[in-house]
Design a protein around this motif. Sequence first.
Motif, PDB file in Angstrom:
ATOM      1  N   MET A   1      -5.397  -6.398  11.701  1.00 57.59           N
ATOM      2  CA  MET A   1      -4.305  -5.688  11.022  1.00 57.59           C
ATOM      3  C   MET A   1      -3.875  -6.467   9.771  1.00 57.59           C
ATOM      4  O   MET A   1      -3.622  -5.890   8.714  1.00 57.59           O
ATOM      5  N   LEU A   2      -3.830  -7.797   9.921  1.00 57.25           N
ATOM      6  CA  LEU A   2      -3.452  -8.673   8.806  1.00 57.25           C
ATOM      7  C   LEU A   2      -4.457  -8.531   7.658  1.00 57.25           C
ATOM      8  O   LEU A   2      -4.070  -8.371   6.494  1.00 57.25           O
ATOM      9  N   GLU A   3      -5.741  -8.545   7.997  1.00 58.89           N
ATOM     10  CA  GLU A   3      -6.790  -8.421   6.972  1.00 58.89           C
ATOM     11  C   GLU A   3      -6.720  -7.063   6.271  1.00 58.89           C
ATOM     12  O   GLU A   3      -6.832  -6.985   5.053  1.00 58.89           O
TER      13      GLU A   3
ATOM     14  N   THR B   1      -4.141  -5.177   5.920  1.00 59.12           N
ATOM     15  CA  THR B   1      -2.946  -5.139   5.071  1.00 59.12           C
ATOM     16  C   THR B   1      -3.193  -5.897   3.774  1.00 59.12           C
ATOM     17  O   THR B   1      -2.795  -5.438   2.697  1.00 59.12           O
ATOM     18  N   VAL B   2      -3.885  -7.050   3.867  1.00 58.60           N
ATOM     19  CA  VAL B   2      -4.204  -7.845   2.669  1.00 58.60           C
ATOM     20  C   VAL B   2      -5.084  -7.018   1.719  1.00 58.60           C
ATOM     21  O   VAL B   2      -4.830  -6.955   0.508  1.00 58.60           O
ATOM     22  N   LEU B   3      -6.104  -6.349   2.271  1.00 57.84           N
ATOM     23  CA  LEU B   3      -7.027  -5.574   1.425  1.00 57.84           C
ATOM     24  C   LEU B   3      -6.298  -4.419   0.733  1.00 57.84           C
ATOM     25  O   LEU B   3      -6.523  -4.152  -0.453  1.00 57.84           O
ATOM     26  N   LEU B   4      -5.420  -3.761   1.476  1.00 56.38           N
ATOM     27  CA  LEU B   4      -4.632  -2.673   0.877  1.00 56.38           C
ATOM     28  C   LEU B   4      -3.742  -3.200  -0.247  1.00 56.38           C
ATOM     29  O   LEU B   4      -3.629  -2.596  -1.322  1.00 56.38           O
ATOM     30  N   LEU B   5      -3.150  -4.350   0.017  1.00 52.28           N
ATOM     31  CA  LEU B   5      -2.250  -4.978  -0.955  1.00 52.28           C
ATOM     32  C   LEU B   5      -3.004  -5.320  -2.244  1.00 52.28           C
ATOM     33  O   LEU B   5      -2.537  -5.027  -3.349  1.00 52.28           O
ATOM     34  N   VAL B   6      -4.190  -5.905  -2.098  1.00 48.27           N
ATOM     35  CA  VAL B   6      -5.019  -6.278  -3.255  1.00 48.27           C
ATOM     36  C   VAL B   6      -5.416  -5.022  -4.035  1.00 48.27           C
ATOM     37  O   VAL B   6      -5.398  -5.007  -5.266  1.00 48.27           O
ATOM     38  N   PHE B   7      -5.747  -3.962  -3.313  1.00 45.91           N
ATOM     39  CA  PHE B   7      -6.107  -2.699  -3.956  1.00 45.91           C
ATOM     40  C   PHE B   7      -4.954  -2.198  -4.837  1.00 45.91           C
ATOM     41  O   PHE B   7      -5.149  -1.853  -6.008  1.00 45.91           O
TER      42      PHE B   7
ATOM     43  N   PHE C   1     -14.638 -12.070   4.224  1.00 49.85           N
ATOM     44  CA  PHE C   1     -13.302 -11.626   3.805  1.00 49.85           C
ATOM     45  C   PHE C   1     -13.116 -11.704   2.287  1.00 49.85           C
ATOM     46  O   PHE C   1     -12.534 -10.799   1.676  1.00 49.85           O
TER      47      PHE C   1
ATOM     48  N   SER D   1     -11.941  -4.861  -3.030  1.00 49.34           N
ATOM     49  CA  SER D   1     -10.673  -4.109  -3.002  1.00 49.34           C
ATOM     50  C   SER D   1     -10.005  -4.130  -4.362  1.00 49.34           C
ATOM     51  O   SER D   1      -9.495  -3.111  -4.834  1.00 49.34           O
TER      52      SER D   1
ATOM     53  N   GLY E   1      -9.383  -1.024  -6.788  1.00 53.76           N
ATOM     54  CA  GLY E   1      -8.003  -0.774  -7.239  1.00 53.76           C
ATOM     55  C   GLY E   1      -7.932  -0.660  -8.750  1.00 53.76           C
ATOM     56  O   GLY E   1      -7.255   0.216  -9.297  1.00 53.76           O
TER      57      GLY E   1
ATOM     58  N   LEU F   1       4.080  -3.166   2.273  1.00 56.26           N
ATOM     59  CA  LEU F   1       2.914  -3.876   2.818  1.00 56.26           C
ATOM     60  C   LEU F   1       3.209  -5.363   2.961  1.00 56.26           C
ATOM     61  O   LEU F   1       2.823  -5.990   3.949  1.00 56.26           O
TER      62      LEU F   1
ATOM     63  N   LEU G   1       3.130  -7.589   6.302  1.00 56.47           N
ATOM     64  CA  LEU G   1       2.356  -8.840   6.353  1.00 56.47           C
ATOM     65  C   LEU G   1       3.221  -9.991   6.844  1.00 56.47           C
ATOM     66  O   LEU G   1       2.827 -10.757   7.713  1.00 56.47           O
TER      67      LEU G   1
ATOM     68  N   LEU H   1       3.983  -9.852  10.514  1.00 54.64           N
ATOM     69  CA  LEU H   1       2.852 -10.314  11.333  1.00 54.64           C
ATOM     70  C   LEU H   1       2.717 -11.836  11.288  1.00 54.64           C
ATOM     71  O   LEU H   1       2.491 -12.483  12.307  1.00 54.64           O
TER      72      LEU H   1
END
Lengths: 96, 194
Positions: A41-43, A45-51, B3, B10, B14, B34, B38, B41
């Motif tokens: 879930m953390l990963e 969220t990070v990818l969405l954030l970067v996008f 990763f 990503s 974007g 978001l 984060l 979590l």
Amino acid sequence: MESLNFILLILISLSIGFSVGILIKRRGIEAEKLKKPAMRMLEATVLLLVFFVGLQSSSGLERSEAVLSIFLSILLGISSALVSAIFWELTLNRRR
Amino acid sequence: MNFQSKVILSFIFGTIAGRYVKASNEVDLLIQMLLALLLFLIGVDSGYSISYKDVVSGLKTGLLSLMSAVAGSFAAGVLFFPMLGKLSIASALGLGWYTFSSSFLASQMGSMGGVIGFVTNLSREIFGMITIPSLSRKFSCGALVSMAGSPSSDTLLPFIYKQCGSSFLVPSIAQGVLTTFVVPLLQTAAISAL
């Protein structure tokens, strides 16, 4: 004022999460089972954030015409990050 | 796919999407939501694994990494002074806080100040996002926090957390919170002194 609200939001989210973490520990709940889905879930969220940061920055930069200044600014941003890290390694890290 | 590659892809997707879709206020709100998720979590994990002793030692490290970030950014600003003038030092001292730096420098130095403040600090943040996973092999965790600057407490916190674990959460957050107070003072000083 807006940035103060933002910092408050960050601190509140972190505090609630922190309290939940302490609660899990005190109640003796087995957290190892939850660790893998939480990391996924953390990963995500990070990818969405970067996008969204990419989307925001590219649509924000369309207006600019100063190509050379932008190029130099990118170099400046990268240099300031790297020099900060090198500064830590050369001075503070050795003292510790 | 690791990763780091996913992060780079990503960002590229974007950026491409940003060419066709105009980022509205909703995107800002989404980013904030978001970030809140984060941090929630990360908070759960830190509450589960951090001790009181870690908090005390973390605050000291956060202050030292902030000093290193300020000194390093100032040095980089001086290096670019012949090309960008006093804007170089002022924008480098934004320490990655691009929302504040762009609006502050635009109000003080005009639209070019806004653009340089925005790009310098955004590129610092993006550079951190892309390189923290690979630079963690060369630099210590304190150096990574120092490199991150202001975003160490929000957007770059997950990256630092992933490489350094929960022991560097407190220094990262401490540095990020302290920059909120330090950056306006430093930028004001840089503009008025030069």
